[in-house]
Design a protein around this motif. Sequence first.
Motif, PDB file in Angstrom:
ATOM      1  N   PHE A  74     -11.206  34.849  11.542  1.00 15.46           N
ATOM      2  CA  PHE A  74     -11.968  33.845  10.794  1.00 15.46           C
ATOM      3  C   PHE A  74     -13.472  34.009  11.005  1.00 15.46           C
ATOM      4  CE2 PHE A  74      -7.806  31.843  11.592  1.00 15.46           C
ATOM      5  CZ  PHE A  74      -7.362  31.787  10.279  1.00 15.46           C
ATOM      6  N   GLY A  75     -13.909  35.255  11.023  1.00 18.85           N
ATOM      7  CA  GLY A  75     -15.327  35.555  11.083  1.00 18.85           C
ATOM      8  C   GLY A  75     -15.910  35.715  12.472  1.00 18.85           C
ATOM      9  N   SER A  76     -15.683  34.757  13.358  1.00 23.51           N
ATOM     10  CA  SER A  76     -16.376  34.822  14.650  1.00 23.51           C
ATOM     11  C   SER A  76     -15.588  34.265  15.830  1.00 23.51           C
ATOM     12  CB  SER A  76     -17.706  34.067  14.544  1.00 23.51           C
ATOM     13  OG  SER A  76     -17.454  32.696  14.277  1.00 23.51           O
ATOM     14  N   TYR A  77     -14.296  34.050  15.665  1.00 20.32           N
ATOM     15  CA  TYR A  77     -13.502  33.433  16.732  1.00 20.32           C
ATOM     16  C   TYR A  77     -12.650  34.488  17.433  1.00 20.32           C
ATOM     17  CZ  TYR A  77     -14.966  29.080  14.653  1.00 20.32           C
ATOM     18  OH  TYR A  77     -15.717  28.053  14.168  1.00 20.32           O
ATOM     19  N   GLU A 112      -4.254  37.091  11.241  1.00 18.79           N
ATOM     20  CA  GLU A 112      -3.720  37.494  12.536  1.00 18.79           C
ATOM     21  C   GLU A 112      -2.566  38.476  12.362  1.00 18.79           C
ATOM     22  OE1 GLU A 112      -4.343  34.332  11.585  1.00 18.79           O
ATOM     23  OE2 GLU A 112      -4.704  33.033  13.315  1.00 18.79           O
ATOM     24  N   ALA A 113      -1.668  38.191  11.415  1.00 22.51           N
ATOM     25  CA  ALA A 113      -0.530  39.073  11.172  1.00 22.51           C
ATOM     26  C   ALA A 113      -1.004  40.465  10.751  1.00 22.51           C
ATOM     27  CB  ALA A 113       0.375  38.466  10.101  1.00 22.51           C
ATOM     28  N   GLU A 159       1.205  31.453   4.865  1.00 24.03           N
ATOM     29  CA  GLU A 159       0.342  32.567   5.255  1.00 24.03           C
ATOM     30  C   GLU A 159      -1.144  32.206   5.286  1.00 24.03           C
ATOM     31  OE1 GLU A 159      -0.343  35.319   1.418  1.00 24.03           O
ATOM     32  OE2 GLU A 159       1.756  35.063   1.982  1.00 24.03           O
ATOM     33  N   HIS A 160      -1.538  31.115   4.645  1.00 28.01           N
ATOM     34  CA  HIS A 160      -2.929  30.667   4.737  1.00 28.01           C
ATOM     35  C   HIS A 160      -3.326  30.517   6.205  1.00 28.01           C
ATOM     36  CE1 HIS A 160      -6.621  28.413   3.896  1.00 28.01           C
ATOM     37  NE2 HIS A 160      -6.221  27.557   4.821  1.00 28.01           N
ATOM     38  N   GLU A 161      -2.373  30.145   7.029  1.00 30.94           N
ATOM     39  CA  GLU A 161      -2.634  29.881   8.438  1.00 30.94           C
ATOM     40  C   GLU A 161      -2.663  31.134   9.308  1.00 30.94           C
ATOM     41  OE1 GLU A 161      -3.520  27.024   9.498  1.00 30.94           O
ATOM     42  OE2 GLU A 161      -3.035  25.889   7.712  1.00 30.94           O
ATOM     43  N   PHE A 162      -1.917  32.166   8.941  1.00 37.78           N
ATOM     44  CA  PHE A 162      -1.751  33.280   9.882  1.00 37.78           C
ATOM     45  C   PHE A 162      -1.873  34.672   9.266  1.00 37.78           C
ATOM     46  CE2 PHE A 162       2.487  31.764   8.613  1.00 37.78           C
ATOM     47  CZ  PHE A 162       2.958  32.891   7.950  1.00 37.78           C
ATOM     48  N   ILE A 166     -10.754  26.365  16.433  1.00 41.01           N
ATOM     49  CA  ILE A 166     -11.168  26.819  15.106  1.00 41.01           C
ATOM     50  C   ILE A 166     -11.187  25.586  14.209  1.00 41.01           C
ATOM     51  CG2 ILE A 166     -10.561  28.255  13.123  1.00 41.01           C
ATOM     52  CD1 ILE A 166      -9.206  30.192  15.132  1.00 41.01           C
ATOM     53  N   PRO A 167     -12.304  25.338  13.511  1.00 38.76           N
ATOM     54  CA  PRO A 167     -12.373  24.143  12.657  1.00 38.76           C
ATOM     55  C   PRO A 167     -11.242  24.097  11.629  1.00 38.76           C
ATOM     56  CG  PRO A 167     -14.535  25.154  12.898  1.00 38.76           C
ATOM     57  CD  PRO A 167     -13.546  26.107  13.506  1.00 38.76           C
ATOM     58  N   ILE A 168     -10.792  22.891  11.341  1.00 32.96           N
ATOM     59  CA  ILE A 168      -9.713  22.676  10.374  1.00 32.96           C
ATOM     60  C   ILE A 168     -10.318  22.638   8.982  1.00 32.96           C
ATOM     61  CG2 ILE A 168      -7.894  21.089   9.627  1.00 32.96           C
ATOM     62  CD1 ILE A 168      -7.854  20.057  12.567  1.00 32.96           C
ATOM     63  N   ASP A 169      -9.788  23.491   8.085  1.00 31.60           N
ATOM     64  CA  ASP A 169     -10.298  23.448   6.716  1.00 31.60           C
ATOM     65  C   ASP A 169      -9.519  22.419   5.895  1.00 31.60           C
ATOM     66  OD1 ASP A 169      -7.948  24.676   5.625  1.00 31.60           O
ATOM     67  OD2 ASP A 169      -8.809  26.666   5.844  1.00 31.60           O
TER      68      ASP A 169
END
Length: 186
Positions: A174-177, A95-96, A89-92, A51-54
């Motif tokens: 993240f949209g498409s991953y 998913e959570a 939480e920006h990172e997960f 997943i690209p790094i923002d």
Amino acid sequence: LHEPYRRQRQMCIRDREIAMNIRVLDKNDKAALEQLIYTIENALPVPEWWIPIDDIERSHFFDADWTCFLGAFNDDNELVAASALFFNEHEFAEEAEKLGLDIRSTNVAEVGRCMVHPDFRGHNLMCELNKRLCSIARNRGIDTILAVAHPDNIASNSSFRRLGAELKATATVFGSYQRNMYILPW
């Protein structure tokens, strides 16, 4: 668990062990980490595995309240593997939420950005780094550790399973991953 399997889980670096210096990365390691990321991004057999790094994530790589990166260095002091424990939480959050976790009432972290230089794969470095990150999480009072991997990325999925991670779901983030979503055990 079957006894040989239990021993295997406890010792991630086993029959193909190589000597590595493993430590927490700091700002002095920024160039080495960026070089490793570049190498990984250009060596992936399937680009969707990464997943690209923002910019927000990248700006907090060395912020101890946000991220703890561990790195493995070879005898030439080259960074050959790294993995992060994300506390923000920006990172997960996505998913959570998909796993039904309330991140407001549970201390959650995510193991991610797992990478091993192609020349050093097959030595269980990722498993060892992630095992140590789990220990760091426990010491910080984290209740739940998430991890995600593309369903076709056999090495990443195997590494999480060797740690005893339980596959909870497969979902698009993240949209498409598409990702397998794990919870790591205590």
